[in-house]
Design a protein around this motif. Sequence first.
Motif, PDB file in Angstrom:
ATOM      1  N   GLU A 157      -9.317   0.586   1.055  1.00  0.00           N
ATOM      2  CA  GLU A 157      -8.241   1.525   1.358  1.00  0.00           C
ATOM      3  C   GLU A 157      -7.625   2.075   0.071  1.00  0.00           C
ATOM      4  O   GLU A 157      -7.361   3.286  -0.041  1.00  0.00           O
TER       5      GLU A 157
ATOM      6  N   LYS B 146      -7.745  -4.911   1.021  1.00  0.00           N
ATOM      7  CA  LYS B 146      -7.202  -3.546   0.907  1.00  0.00           C
ATOM      8  C   LYS B 146      -7.931  -2.707  -0.132  1.00  0.00           C
ATOM      9  O   LYS B 146      -7.607  -1.520  -0.312  1.00  0.00           O
TER      10      LYS B 146
ATOM     11  N   ILE C 190       0.825  -1.209   0.000  1.00  0.00           N
ATOM     12  CA  ILE C 190       0.000   0.000   0.000  1.00  0.00           C
ATOM     13  C   ILE C 190       0.860   1.259   0.000  1.00  0.00           C
ATOM     14  O   ILE C 190       0.634   2.219  -0.759  1.00  0.00           O
TER      15      ILE C 190
END
Length: 1590
Positions: free
Chosen positions: A1043, A1040, A1001
């Motif tokens: 996000e 994820k 990320i």
Amino acid sequence: MSETYVKRLSTILLDAITDKDPRVQEQVCGALCTLGESQPAEVLSACEEHLRLHEKLAHPYRTMVLRAMETVVSNHIGELDKDMARAIILLASNEMTKVKELVSDWQQAASSVLVAVGRRFISSVMEELLSKFQPGLLPHPCTVHTLASLSISNVFGMVPFLTSILSTMLPMLGAAKHDSMKVVFCCALQRFSESTLEYLANLDQAPDPTVRKDAFASDIFGAYDILFHQWLQSREAKLRLAVVEALGPMSHLLPSEKLEEQLPKLLPGVLTLYKKHAETVHVSKSLGQILEAAVSVGSRTLDIQLDSLLAALHAQICVPIESSSPLVTSNRKEVLRCFTVLACCSPDRLLAFLLPKLDTSNERTRVGTLQVLRHVINAAAAQMAVKKPFILSSMKLPLLDTNNKVKRAVVQVVSAMAHHGYLEQPGGKAMVEYVVQQCALPPEAEPQKPGADSEALAADSVRAISVSTLYLVSTTVDRMGEVLWPYLLEFLVPVRFTGALSPLCRSLVHLAQKRQEAGAHAPLIQYNGNVHLPSPYAITTRLLAVSSNPYVGDGRGAASLRLLSVLHQDIHPALGQRWATAIPLLLEHLEEYSEETLSQKEWEEKLLMFLRDSLAVVSDNTWVCQLTLEMCKQLPNYNGTPLEKNFLYKCVGTTLGAASSKEVVRKHLQELLETARYQEEREREGLACCFGICATSHLDDTLAQLEDFVKSDVLRKSAGIFNIFKDRSESEADKVRSALILCYGHVAARAPCELLLARVEADVFRNMSQCFSTKEFIKAEPPDSLRTPIRKKAMLACTYLVTLEPALEEQVQADLIHSCLHSVMAMLPEPEEGDSHQESLYLDTMQALKDLLTSLLQRNMTPQGLQVMVEHLSPWIKSPRGHERVRALGLSACLLQFFLEHLQISALVPFHNLGLLVGLFSPRCADLWPATRREAVSCVHSLLYLQLGYEGFSRDYRDDVAEQLLSLKDGLAHPDPTILFHTCHSIAQIIAKRLPPDQLISLLLTLFEGLGDPDKNCSRAATVMINCLLKERGSMLQEKVPEIVSVLRSKLQETREEHVLQAAQHSVFVLATHHCATVVSSLLGSPLPFDSHTCTLWRALALEPGLAAQVLGLLLEKISRDVPFKESRAFLLSSTPDRVATLLPLAATCALHEVASAPASGPAVLELYPQLFAALLLRVSCTMGVQPPRHLQAKERRSASSGLASRSLEPCSSAVDALQAVLVRGGNEDVVQHMELDGGWQLLKTSAGHEEGVTRLASAMAKFAGPRLPLVMKVLFATQSSVYEVQRVTSTAFLAELLSSNVVNDLMLLESLLDNLTARQKDTSARVRRLVLRGLANVASGSPEKVQTHSPQLLTAMISGLDDGDDPHSLVALEAMVGLARLLDLVDTWDLRAVLLHIAVRIRPFFDSERMEFRSASIRLFGHLNKACRGDCEDVFLEQVVGGLAPLLLHLQDPQAPVVAACRFALRMCGPNLECEELAAVFQKHLQEGHGLHFGEFLNTTCKHLMRHFPDLLGRLLSTSLFYFKSSWEDVRAAAPMLTGFLVLHVEAEQLPQVDLEQLLAALQLLLKDPAPEVRAKAAETLGRLVKFA
């Protein structure tokens, strides 16, 4: 019978005269007059009888009757016999004198009747009046008043009676005790005197030419004696005014000797009234008449009374004028008329009184005196002629008065003087100068605040009236030519007359042209020793300077140029031909532009060119030098106008350039430098331009004069003086220096190049440098070059110092790193080989920097410490300059290698910022500079081994994957972009294999930041790496996804770069290929309303058809999964719950709009088109009036209160937007555009217009999207069972409208559509049932040829609709009527005949429905029923036609326009069925749509034909008409008696038995008591029309 009937009609009307409404009273009066037109004697008899029998009738109503009688008498005076006249005279006389007290309207009306009769029967009237005008008895006031009125209306008939009247009246005057009676006598004496004077003035036309003034003298004098000596002393103001009004005309009839005898008392007596009365116009008028009478008999008494007369009249003229009071204005006219009389008989005494008044300081006195003076100058010109010098000399003090009212009055006096030859006298020029001064007044200085007791200035200001006066005097008064020329030239140059330049120039042009016509070749200006006249040079300078600002002052530029053109001979004889062509071109240029559009620079260039050409034509050095001298002399005059002074400097430069004398040039240049005002920016610029222009011809002299000034003591003296005021001295001295520099600049710009180059160094730069201080040339050594080892030594010292304790504070360390990096990184690239000293110095300095940075890093060998060092290098890593990036990457590689070599890990800890660092360095693998690319790979290589070290691998471990990076360096050396980005992809694959999941990320985040890199190669490399990472590791990112989506949204908010946008879209697309449902859910969780960045991400999901279809399917599921709204009460006490949209369907609708907006979504939209269209259309229907979720409402309120713009989210609008997007993407953009132009989308969103909006949408779909309809209809058929009524309504409205298009027939959908709609006729919703009928009726438009086939089915449905429910205002029944009107022309004739009567009977009650729509629809359907018969209807239906005729005629006055239009149509259709061509023609002519209708005329014509062809219908029509006497609509109720009246009017005698006259009159009498005045008025009018029965 006839007599009785007319009297009865008159009686009915006379009984109605007591109506409270004035309009009705007037109409009743008019009706009586109408009856009187036919039977004047009968009507007058009825009126006379009514008044005689109704003694107690109130006088206002008696007044109305008498007015009617007066009208009838006036119009038919020739038809009256003596008996009737006698009766009327007796009645009127009795009415007039019935009560002793005065009742003005009543008695005046009776008096007017007598006056009207007296125009023919003067003897009879006089007999009656004289019977009540007996000697010894006071008559009724109105008797006297009537005698007075008769004397005016019938002068020739009355004057012969006046001698006896006066002899009878004279004794009565003494007997009159009441003031009101005395007033009447005074008015009578005034009228008698006026009529006598008129008779005497027209003896040639009089019946008795022997009448003489003497016949009245003794009686008039006797009356005068009483009026003046007794009544004038009364305390009653009204009586005094009446007396004085009478005395005026009476004075002309007095014997001459008596008038002379009475004047000493008469004049003071009249003047006394000025003090007793506020409104004095009657006093002034009478006084004027008395004065005229006195002058006509040559009275000497006036001389004695003159002073008091003048004083009193002057006081009246000085009264302030109230512009809104006509009485005051009239009084002034009468007072001035008195002054005229006195001026003609006593001019000396008048002036002796007036002129001293001019010396007073009182404003009103002075203004009033000036107004009288102007008046007598004009009105008594002959008498005033010899007094001219005396009058002129008295004007000195008024000329000094500053009061605007006085100024205005003085200008008006001067105007009068000009017309009568005063200004040719000595002192006349002062008057002219005064007018010019007023022309020069600035506009802002004119308004004067009015004081507490002073009136505001008149609308035309002092300046405006002065300008007008000057021009008129110059152009219209021939004798003024010698006065004004050449005198007006003296005002051209003085600055105080600048504001007057435009009017001055216009007047001078006119005067000069007149003189040229008189003597073509003589000079216009004859100086003859007149030192006040401006020289030709002064005139030229002045007019040229003011022309530079041409539009100010009423366009003085054009006026000045025109004057220059006229004076060319006097300026210089050689200029005529050149100016004759040049000046018109300049004037033409000014006419083409305005003050806003004119280019000042271009205009000044034209003027300077004009000046240069003129100087060249003259070619006379002496003349040029004189002009230059004058220009320099006038320069100070323009200190207040910088623009004009700037231009004048340029003119000076131009004339100096044309001068051949060097001494003159040097002298003037020196004066200009010494006298210039350097504080003014425009002046400095003008001075510099002057020097530049001069240098074009005199470079040496210009430079020499500038050098002398620079070397002189002026600058030093200035500085010495400035030091007294230290703060100001530097500024002002700098302005002198800047002006000199500016002068040199203009000289250099304009001087000939071949002469200037040799002088630049010695004469220009050397002298300019003295205008600067030395410190301005001293500069610091440039920071981007390396000359000394100071940097290296300083950094070495720091390197040793940072190792000592205590450690540096964070801020101090940061400042140290920043300073050192800035001093080294910004240096120019390394020197080329050959300069060994420079190369060695550079390498040593770089090494010193590396040592310093590694020393600082060594004190904090942690990932955080490494991060701090990289952050300092980050700006240089991203620098736009390649050599800076190379150095930064080299330093980074060095630091990472040092960190790796000295890495010591005591426990397994995460390298938490690995992703961040890899994201920073990896995009630089595509840098434009090969060296940077190599260093970047080294950095990534070191970072991967650092990760391995933190994972626990030993320092000597070699990883096969990481080692592949080193082999890729060769690929990075290749400049080919394809190879370069392929290598970047490989690097990304290596990183993807070794990067821990928790760092993915942060790496992606950093790479997204790299998208904004100014180096496009690096930005594209970041894109390649992001795509590769998502593709390689995307399957692991499901948790994820929210996000990542959030990060992408936030990053898009930070930048607008196109490639960043594309990268973000591609990232979402790649993620969706792995986790479609998760991405959709994540994006649906974005805050509503979606911002532009979220919308961008939604549109990315449409890039691939398969994915787009999957996404659209998910969104349709989200829309239908939850209820569209929930009901809740915003307040506990609210009566109805609010509908609030549910969040998920709302978000899905917005998302669907964005996906469908993407062009790539086309195939997916086409695949799901029917479901999308139907779902969104129904979504629109069930979100009308639905509010956004509560939290969104609160968010909007917060945005509104904070003043921030916020996108509002309206659920219904979002559904409409989505539907539009689906239509566009489905290839039906024509539908969207058609709806937009038609306003359909806006209608679709409102509850009131939704049905219409759906209708327009269906129409557009049928027109432009026919092939789509079968599947759309199939989906909509299924909505018949929807639990939401509004959805059933929407689908029914859509399907119903499709039937109005032939496309359903072409697609063979007609039968299925008819069956579906017919089945819906049993729906519980009346709205659905109504729309079903509308749809069935639409077959008439869409498939008219199919109507006959389905006519039984259609007619059955419509008739069923007529009987729908028991509600008298059923909208279903209304729709049935509208539908039947559309179908009747097309259905099978036999099918229609079977139901024709049923329909006619069923709709008849709706004709008088309270609702406009029902009246309009039923009447229009009635018209279509008639039309369908085509003139061949059965008797039973004809009865319905006849029965509907009266209602249709009366409803033409319906208050609603649609009902009126329906009546017009129905009547036109009824015409053929009535079998009367004339009536049908009338209907066709008068009742066409869009044509105006005069209802009374039309109704009259219609009734005439009805009674001629259908006399038997009279009773039936009258009974129907009488029914409408009780209609609830006022206009219809008013039309009913009109119809009745016209029917009776046109019926033949043999049909009269059908008329129940008693019933008719009773009904009309009842209608006369209607609450609506208009109805009562029409009833009265109709009674007047019933005169036919007479």
